[in-house]
Design a protein around this motif. Structure first.
Motif, PDB file in Angstrom:
ATOM      1  N   TYR A  10     -44.711   4.752 -30.591  1.00 49.24           N
ATOM      2  CA  TYR A  10     -43.306   4.816 -30.975  1.00 49.24           C
ATOM      3  C   TYR A  10     -42.609   5.867 -30.132  1.00 49.24           C
ATOM      4  O   TYR A  10     -43.155   6.937 -29.894  1.00 49.24           O
ATOM      5  CB  TYR A  10     -43.173   5.151 -32.461  1.00 49.24           C
ATOM      6  CG  TYR A  10     -43.799   4.090 -33.331  1.00 49.24           C
ATOM      7  CD1 TYR A  10     -43.132   2.903 -33.593  1.00 49.24           C
ATOM      8  CD2 TYR A  10     -45.068   4.255 -33.863  1.00 49.24           C
ATOM      9  CE1 TYR A  10     -43.706   1.915 -34.366  1.00 49.24           C
ATOM     10  CE2 TYR A  10     -45.654   3.272 -34.631  1.00 49.24           C
ATOM     11  CZ  TYR A  10     -44.970   2.101 -34.884  1.00 49.24           C
ATOM     12  OH  TYR A  10     -45.529   1.121 -35.637  1.00 49.24           O
ATOM     13  N   ALA A  12     -40.120   8.819 -28.959  1.00 48.56           N
ATOM     14  CA  ALA A  12     -39.677  10.059 -29.599  1.00 48.56           C
ATOM     15  C   ALA A  12     -38.305   9.849 -30.220  1.00 48.56           C
ATOM     16  O   ALA A  12     -37.995  10.405 -31.276  1.00 48.56           O
ATOM     17  CB  ALA A  12     -39.636  11.193 -28.579  1.00 48.56           C
ATOM     18  N   LYS A  15     -38.764   8.070 -33.518  1.00 51.84           N
ATOM     19  CA  LYS A  15     -39.346   8.996 -34.489  1.00 51.84           C
ATOM     20  C   LYS A  15     -38.303   9.968 -35.010  1.00 51.84           C
ATOM     21  O   LYS A  15     -38.238  10.238 -36.213  1.00 51.84           O
ATOM     22  CB  LYS A  15     -40.489   9.797 -33.850  1.00 51.84           C
ATOM     23  CG  LYS A  15     -41.732   8.979 -33.592  1.00 51.84           C
ATOM     24  CD  LYS A  15     -42.788   9.861 -32.957  1.00 51.84           C
ATOM     25  CE  LYS A  15     -43.954   9.079 -32.441  1.00 51.84           C
ATOM     26  NZ  LYS A  15     -44.884   9.915 -31.689  1.00 51.84           N
ATOM     27  N   ALA A  19     -37.052  10.229 -38.782  1.00 49.89           N
ATOM     28  CA  ALA A  19     -37.236  11.516 -39.448  1.00 49.89           C
ATOM     29  C   ALA A  19     -35.925  12.012 -40.045  1.00 49.89           C
ATOM     30  O   ALA A  19     -35.890  12.485 -41.179  1.00 49.89           O
ATOM     31  CB  ALA A  19     -37.788  12.544 -38.460  1.00 49.89           C
ATOM     32  N   HIS A  36     -37.440  -0.113 -40.285  1.00 47.73           N
ATOM     33  CA  HIS A  36     -37.853   0.113 -38.897  1.00 47.73           C
ATOM     34  C   HIS A  36     -39.151  -0.602 -38.541  1.00 47.73           C
ATOM     35  O   HIS A  36     -39.687  -0.419 -37.462  1.00 47.73           O
ATOM     36  CB  HIS A  36     -38.006   1.618 -38.643  1.00 47.73           C
ATOM     37  CG  HIS A  36     -36.705   2.356 -38.746  1.00 47.73           C
ATOM     38  ND1 HIS A  36     -35.735   2.284 -37.774  1.00 47.73           N
ATOM     39  CD2 HIS A  36     -36.196   3.158 -39.718  1.00 47.73           C
ATOM     40  CE1 HIS A  36     -34.696   3.033 -38.147  1.00 47.73           C
ATOM     41  NE2 HIS A  36     -34.949   3.562 -39.316  1.00 47.73           N
ATOM     42  N   MET A  42     -46.634   6.474 -41.634  1.00 42.21           N
ATOM     43  CA  MET A  42     -46.183   7.025 -40.358  1.00 42.21           C
ATOM     44  C   MET A  42     -45.013   7.996 -40.588  1.00 42.21           C
ATOM     45  O   MET A  42     -44.852   8.962 -39.871  1.00 42.21           O
ATOM     46  CB  MET A  42     -45.693   5.919 -39.416  1.00 42.21           C
ATOM     47  CG  MET A  42     -46.762   4.954 -38.961  1.00 42.21           C
ATOM     48  SD  MET A  42     -47.757   5.644 -37.641  1.00 42.21           S
ATOM     49  CE  MET A  42     -46.531   5.889 -36.391  1.00 42.21           C
ATOM     50  N   ILE A  43     -44.200   7.686 -41.572  1.00 46.87           N
ATOM     51  CA  ILE A  43     -43.043   8.524 -41.859  1.00 46.87           C
ATOM     52  C   ILE A  43     -43.470   9.780 -42.586  1.00 46.87           C
ATOM     53  O   ILE A  43     -42.958  10.859 -42.342  1.00 46.87           O
ATOM     54  CB  ILE A  43     -42.014   7.737 -42.707  1.00 46.87           C
ATOM     55  CG1 ILE A  43     -41.555   6.491 -41.934  1.00 46.87           C
ATOM     56  CG2 ILE A  43     -40.809   8.621 -43.062  1.00 46.87           C
ATOM     57  CD1 ILE A  43     -40.696   5.560 -42.755  1.00 46.87           C
TER      58      ILE A  43
END
Length: 45
Positions: A10, A12, A15, A19, A36, A42-43
């Motif tokens: 993924y 940046a 991400k 985030a 997503h 992953m989160i």
């Protein structure tokens, strides 16, 4: 050469975007993950 499966990478940018949305708390982790198309763990990490 063998076909090696690698886990999905993924960016940046993605991400950071996810985030920020997670921090805002507008959506649950499950909702963010679905939006997503990524796994909710992953989160969390």
């Amino acid at each position: 050469m063998g076909m090696k499966t690698t886990r999905k990478r993924y960016s940046a940018q993605l991400k950071a975007k996810v985030a920020m949305e997670a921090i805002r708390g507008d959506l649950t982790l499950a909702e963010l993950a679905a939006k997503h198309r990524i796994h909710h763990t992953m989160i969390g990490t």
